[in-house]
Design a protein around this motif. Structure first.
Motif, PDB file in Angstrom:
ATOM      1  N   LEU A 110       0.842  -1.201   0.000  1.00  0.00           N
ATOM      2  CA  LEU A 110       0.000   0.000   0.000  1.00  0.00           C
ATOM      3  C   LEU A 110       0.878   1.252   0.000  1.00  0.00           C
ATOM      4  CD1 LEU A 110      -2.837   1.291   0.202  1.00  0.00           C
ATOM      5  CD2 LEU A 110      -2.667   1.087   2.685  1.00  0.00           C
ATOM      6  N   LEU A 114       1.588   4.238  -3.367  1.00  0.00           N
ATOM      7  CA  LEU A 114       1.358   5.680  -3.349  1.00  0.00           C
ATOM      8  C   LEU A 114       2.371   6.417  -4.220  1.00  0.00           C
ATOM      9  CD1 LEU A 114       0.616   6.181   0.446  1.00  0.00           C
ATOM     10  CD2 LEU A 114      -0.993   5.781  -1.425  1.00  0.00           C
TER      11      LEU A 114
ATOM     12  N   VAL B  73      -9.463   2.240  -1.906  1.00  0.00           N
ATOM     13  CA  VAL B  73      -8.640   2.193  -0.689  1.00  0.00           C
ATOM     14  C   VAL B  73      -7.351   2.972  -0.913  1.00  0.00           C
ATOM     15  CG1 VAL B  73      -7.297   0.674   0.833  1.00  0.00           C
ATOM     16  CG2 VAL B  73      -9.589  -0.018   0.095  1.00  0.00           C
ATOM     17  N   ARG B  74      -6.757   2.755  -2.080  1.00  0.00           N
ATOM     18  CA  ARG B  74      -5.507   3.448  -2.419  1.00  0.00           C
ATOM     19  C   ARG B  74      -5.744   4.970  -2.511  1.00  0.00           C
ATOM     20  NH1 ARG B  74      -2.586   1.911  -8.069  1.00  0.00           N
ATOM     21  NH2 ARG B  74      -0.889   3.412  -8.068  1.00  0.00           N
ATOM     22  N   ALA B  77      -5.823   6.226   0.918  1.00  0.00           N
ATOM     23  CA  ALA B  77      -4.458   6.202   1.468  1.00  0.00           C
ATOM     24  C   ALA B  77      -3.642   7.367   0.922  1.00  0.00           C
ATOM     25  CB  ALA B  77      -3.795   4.869   1.133  1.00  0.00           C
ATOM     26  N   SER B  78      -3.832   7.670  -0.352  1.00  0.00           N
ATOM     27  CA  SER B  78      -3.105   8.775  -0.967  1.00  0.00           C
ATOM     28  C   SER B  78      -3.485  10.102  -0.311  1.00  0.00           C
ATOM     29  CB  SER B  78      -3.434   8.792  -2.466  1.00  0.00           C
ATOM     30  OG  SER B  78      -2.786   9.861  -3.091  1.00  0.00           O
ATOM     31  N   ILE B 110      -4.838   1.970   6.460  1.00  0.00           N
ATOM     32  CA  ILE B 110      -4.708   3.411   6.221  1.00  0.00           C
ATOM     33  C   ILE B 110      -4.384   4.126   7.530  1.00  0.00           C
ATOM     34  CG2 ILE B 110      -5.985   5.475   5.506  1.00  0.00           C
ATOM     35  CD1 ILE B 110      -7.488   3.678   3.524  1.00  0.00           C
ATOM     36  N   LEU B 113      -0.811   3.809   8.291  1.00  0.00           N
ATOM     37  CA  LEU B 113       0.037   4.723   7.514  1.00  0.00           C
ATOM     38  C   LEU B 113       0.266   6.034   8.264  1.00  0.00           C
ATOM     39  CD1 LEU B 113      -1.278   4.832   3.822  1.00  0.00           C
ATOM     40  CD2 LEU B 113       0.994   4.097   4.558  1.00  0.00           C
TER      41      LEU B 113
END
Lengths: 162, 128
Positions: A110, A114, B73-74, B77-78, B110, B113
């Motif tokens: 993940l 990015l 989801v990405r 997250a971004s 997330i 992160l």
């Protein structure tokens, strides 16, 4: 029991295909959470074959059957793809099959996604980490077959980590 | 207070709630392939506006979101990565539906992160 779907690799068909898989699972059990896991797995797999197929036809099969270790759910996808994609997905699948810590691997992918454009393998890592399904795969010529499977009682007993 | 327009398709919606003191956004429907670009564009605009108005926090209600693919989801997250790395970080409160345990599983990575940015909370009792 099983269903086998053959469809055009078009992204707009993916939600319907994955919902059909979820509906199929409702015939087996009423546990909404494991149905949600299977829905996510089917969606990610169907998206991948729709995205990377080099031909006009892909297939997805879902089955529930009694095996020696217990009642088992299996999803199998088949598609043809470029040599470059096959090498990439094989490398990712091997990593997913070997890991003892799918959550950490998913976190790594993940974070890496990015900074990267294009395919990240995130959908496959998500299946392994969130759905608790295990991977097998074969490549014959340019045809990729991916199988994800799990014992139903393991799917039903899997809880959120937090 | 940010000014954002709601976005609706036949299967997915993002509705900003502007009548509250804390900016709030409600997502509903299915976050599949068709929703990715919509979500991405909305979160980019939201981020710019929150930074511009120095909002300390934003609430995101996911209670009626029934599905999210890995691309969505990405996208989340971004956004969270940007919150953590651009300007003064604001808090992101994600309200999940306790009856949909997949939401928690999908959002935990997330949160990992950016644990100082993301707050996860659940609405309602969990599924039996």
């Amino acid at each position: 029991m099983f269903i086998r779907l053959t469809f055009s690799p078009r992204p707009e068909l993916v939600p319907g295909v994955s919902r059909l898989v979820a509906d199929f699972c409702r015939l087996e059990a009423g546990d909404q959470d494991w149905i949600a896991r299977v829905h996510i797995a089917a969606h990610e797999l169907a998206e991948n074959i729709a995205k990377y197929s080099t031909t006009s036809e892909v297939s997805l099969e879902v089955a529930v059957a009694d095996e020696a270790s217990g009642r088992t759910l299996m999803i199998r996808t088949r598609n043809r793809a470029s040599a470059e994609h096959l090498a990439d997905v094989a490398r990712r699948l091997r990593e997913l099959m070997l890991t003892r810590d799918p959550d950490t691997l998913y976190d790594e992918w993940l974070a890496r996604s990015l900074a990267a454009e294009g395919g990240s393998g995130l959908g496959l890592a998500r299946i392994r980490a969130e759905s608790g399904l295990h991977f097998e795969y074969t490549i014959e010529g340019d045809e990729l077959t991916i199988v994800v499977k799990a014992l139903l009682h393991e799917l039903a007993g899997r809880q959120p980590t937090v | 207070m940010p000014t954002l327009r709601e976005v609706r398709t036949t299967t997915f919606a993002i509705v900003p709630c502007t009548d509250m003191t804390t900016p709030s956004v409600r997502l509903s429907g299915n976050g599949d392939t068709a929703a990715v670009d919509i979500l991405d564009g909305f979160l980019k605009d939201l981020h710019v506006q929150l930074l511009g108005t120095n909002c300390p926090q934003v609430h995101v209600d996911l209670v009626e979101l029934y599905f999210m693919n890995s691309a969505c989801v990405r996208t989340f997250a971004s956004w969270i990565h940007k919150v953590r790395t651009e300007g003064t970080p604001y808090r992101v409160h994600l309200k999940t539906n306790a009856r949909q345990a997949w939401q928690r599983r999908s959002l935990e990575p997330i949160k990992r992160l950016a644990p100082n940015v993301v707050v996860l909370s659940a609405d309602g009792p969990s599924a039996p």
